[in-house]
Design an enzyme around this catalytic site. Sequence first.
Site, PDB file in Angstrom:
ATOM      1  N   LYS A  38      73.357  22.038  24.216  1.00 56.77           N
ATOM      2  CA  LYS A  38      72.073  22.946  23.840  1.00 56.77           C
ATOM      3  C   LYS A  38      71.646  23.715  24.957  1.00 56.77           C
ATOM      4  O   LYS A  38      70.999  24.697  25.044  1.00 56.77           O
ATOM      5  CB  LYS A  38      71.094  22.088  23.174  1.00 56.77           C
ATOM      6  CG  LYS A  38      69.961  22.579  22.356  1.00 56.77           C
ATOM      7  CD  LYS A  38      69.095  21.559  21.819  1.00 56.77           C
ATOM      8  CE  LYS A  38      67.934  22.303  21.096  1.00 56.77           C
ATOM      9  NZ  LYS A  38      67.027  21.264  20.543  1.00 56.77           N
ATOM     10  N   THR A  89      59.128  12.224  17.125  1.00 54.37           N
ATOM     11  CA  THR A  89      58.641  11.028  16.588  1.00 54.37           C
ATOM     12  C   THR A  89      58.912  10.991  15.090  1.00 54.37           C
ATOM     13  O   THR A  89      57.985  10.982  14.393  1.00 54.37           O
ATOM     14  CB  THR A  89      57.179  11.047  17.027  1.00 54.37           C
ATOM     15  OG1 THR A  89      56.517  12.124  16.449  1.00 54.37           O
ATOM     16  CG2 THR A  89      57.007  11.126  18.616  1.00 54.37           C
ATOM     17  N   THR A 124      53.518  14.250  18.274  1.00 48.95           N
ATOM     18  CA  THR A 124      52.652  13.816  17.382  1.00 48.95           C
ATOM     19  C   THR A 124      52.717  12.205  17.401  1.00 48.95           C
ATOM     20  O   THR A 124      53.985  11.766  17.111  1.00 48.95           O
ATOM     21  CB  THR A 124      52.526  14.127  15.980  1.00 48.95           C
ATOM     22  OG1 THR A 124      52.336  15.738  15.772  1.00 48.95           O
ATOM     23  CG2 THR A 124      51.775  13.522  15.046  1.00 48.95           C
ATOM     24  N   LYS A 202      45.405  15.202  14.974  1.00 39.94           N
ATOM     25  CA  LYS A 202      46.520  15.894  14.301  1.00 39.94           C
ATOM     26  C   LYS A 202      46.766  15.233  13.005  1.00 39.94           C
ATOM     27  O   LYS A 202      46.929  16.020  12.111  1.00 39.94           O
ATOM     28  CB  LYS A 202      47.635  15.748  15.419  1.00 39.94           C
ATOM     29  CG  LYS A 202      49.092  16.207  14.952  1.00 39.94           C
ATOM     30  CD  LYS A 202      49.153  17.708  14.501  1.00 39.94           C
ATOM     31  CE  LYS A 202      50.320  18.162  13.750  1.00 39.94           C
ATOM     32  NZ  LYS A 202      51.256  18.195  14.641  1.00 39.94           N
ATOM     33  N   TYR A 247      46.203  26.886   1.523  1.00 41.79           N
ATOM     34  CA  TYR A 247      46.705  25.491   1.067  1.00 41.79           C
ATOM     35  C   TYR A 247      46.288  25.501  -0.383  1.00 41.79           C
ATOM     36  O   TYR A 247      46.087  24.446  -0.708  1.00 41.79           O
ATOM     37  CB  TYR A 247      46.588  24.587   2.071  1.00 41.79           C
ATOM     38  CG  TYR A 247      47.581  24.308   3.120  1.00 41.79           C
ATOM     39  CD1 TYR A 247      48.271  23.635   3.266  1.00 41.79           C
ATOM     40  CD2 TYR A 247      47.164  25.206   4.109  1.00 41.79           C
ATOM     41  CE1 TYR A 247      49.394  23.603   4.363  1.00 41.79           C
ATOM     42  CE2 TYR A 247      47.983  25.026   5.213  1.00 41.79           C
ATOM     43  CZ  TYR A 247      49.052  24.427   5.325  1.00 41.79           C
ATOM     44  OH  TYR A 247      49.996  24.355   6.577  1.00 41.79           O
ATOM     45  N   GLY A 255      56.459  19.251   2.164  1.00 36.54           N
ATOM     46  CA  GLY A 255      57.623  18.766   2.982  1.00 36.54           C
ATOM     47  C   GLY A 255      57.463  19.159   4.275  1.00 36.54           C
ATOM     48  O   GLY A 255      56.694  19.627   5.074  1.00 36.54           O
ATOM     49  N   CYS A 258      56.548  17.811   9.292  1.00 35.27           N
ATOM     50  CA  CYS A 258      55.194  17.154   9.787  1.00 35.27           C
ATOM     51  C   CYS A 258      54.491  16.379   8.632  1.00 35.27           C
ATOM     52  O   CYS A 258      54.324  15.033   8.769  1.00 35.27           O
ATOM     53  CB  CYS A 258      54.217  18.195  10.165  1.00 35.27           C
ATOM     54  SG  CYS A 258      54.848  19.147  11.775  1.00 35.27           S
ATOM     55  N   LYS A 319      60.106  25.916   3.614  1.00 34.44           N
ATOM     56  CA  LYS A 319      59.240  26.993   3.189  1.00 34.44           C
ATOM     57  C   LYS A 319      59.970  28.313   3.825  1.00 34.44           C
ATOM     58  O   LYS A 319      61.061  28.195   4.639  1.00 34.44           O
ATOM     59  CB  LYS A 319      58.013  27.055   3.958  1.00 34.44           C
ATOM     60  CG  LYS A 319      57.944  26.989   5.482  1.00 34.44           C
ATOM     61  CD  LYS A 319      56.518  26.921   5.968  1.00 34.44           C
ATOM     62  CE  LYS A 319      56.493  27.182   7.424  1.00 34.44           C
ATOM     63  NZ  LYS A 319      55.092  27.294   8.070  1.00 34.44           N
TER      64      LYS A 319
END
Length: 433
Positions: A38, A89, A124, A202, A247, A255, A258, A319
């Site tokens: 990568k 995370t 996060t 967050k 929203y 989904g 996050c 999305k």
Amino acid sequence: MIAARIVVVGTGYVGLTTGACLAGLGHQVTCVDVDEAKVARLAAGRVDILEPDLAGLVTRGLSTRRLRFVVGAGEAVRDADAVFLCVPTPMGSGGAADLRAVEAATAEIREVLPPGSALVTKSTVPVGTSARIARALCRPDVAVVSNPEFLREGTAVADFLGPERIVVGSDDEAAARRVAALYEDVPAPVVVMDAASAELVKYAANCFLAVKLSYVNSIAELCERVGADVFKVTEGMGYDRRIGGAYLTPGPGWGGSCLPKDTGAMLRFAESAGFDFGLLAAAAEENLRQRDRIVAKVAGAVGGTLAGSRIGVLGLAFKAGTNDLRDSPALGVASVLGAHGAEVTAYDPAIGGPLPGMSVVDDAYRAAKGADAIVVLTEWAEFRRLDWPFVAELMAGESVVDARNLLDPAAVLDAGLCWQGLGRPRPRVHAPA
């Protein structure tokens, strides 16, 4: 602005965007990763992530030599002013955030961080992680700072360079302000606070959005039962500045990388603090019910049972604008359809096959061919522009389940097909061809 020497650990969505954007702001940035292949691709200017403007930023950073990519953080951090941890995370056991990557990165650089530098968590992380990192570092000459990211996939670069706010938290206020100064040329309010509050911001923001999405999906279901139109209901709600229009679009559930993991982590550390966060738990349960509602709609469209039916699925990414399948509600619905015995043929403009339990094709019309029903699960604009009379010729059935309220119902009806959305009045007859 004084250019700083910055190291970014991790080159995923957050890390690569952070590194490329900070280099674009004039800082000297080194991005590090453990994946040698990568790193080689990125050093050659090849960006695998589907994210508008990101590849161009990487190319410019490389050409100006403000951005470079290396393997391993040990040597890179020796002269750094700030080191940003942008490592995964993911959701771990019982929903808690898995901090092993944060711990490993901290251990790797602990001895070589220069005195006076700042170790910044961009990932996060649960409340208390900054204190946990400080104990693991055992370096009073290195400040630990929380600087949570608020990037949306598909608009990550725009979100970084034009954010609604920048949050920086540390128990060392001077260190927090030094990190805030790195964003001096970014036009946004900067909120400086303690580390625990910054870490909670967050989670609090993402979990609020999850609750809002679950709420509007419930409103859509109620609209169907009482004959109301969710478009009109949410329009009326959205003009209220206390609510806003964002929203408030129903869909197959929330989904991505996050919201699912952040709600799980929030529930877990709320429990550890002795708090029963029933509201958030109910929103998570409602999200699972929404997937089941979509499956039930599709089953009803093919006569009540999915076994032996052929279903054309349009959209798999969580999305539009991204190729991310992590916790995608679209992929979840498609997988459940297959588990119930349906033969699923799926198309997504950003996703190639193969995927378990379904055939993935490279064209929307191939997904429609021979289908008893079509279900729209991701809001890609190209689905609106399909030749619906041609789709009708290809299909074996006539039902279109629009789980994103994306399509023009009249265009579908004019093709001789049946259309049903979420929370919208269902036309009873075909419009004239």
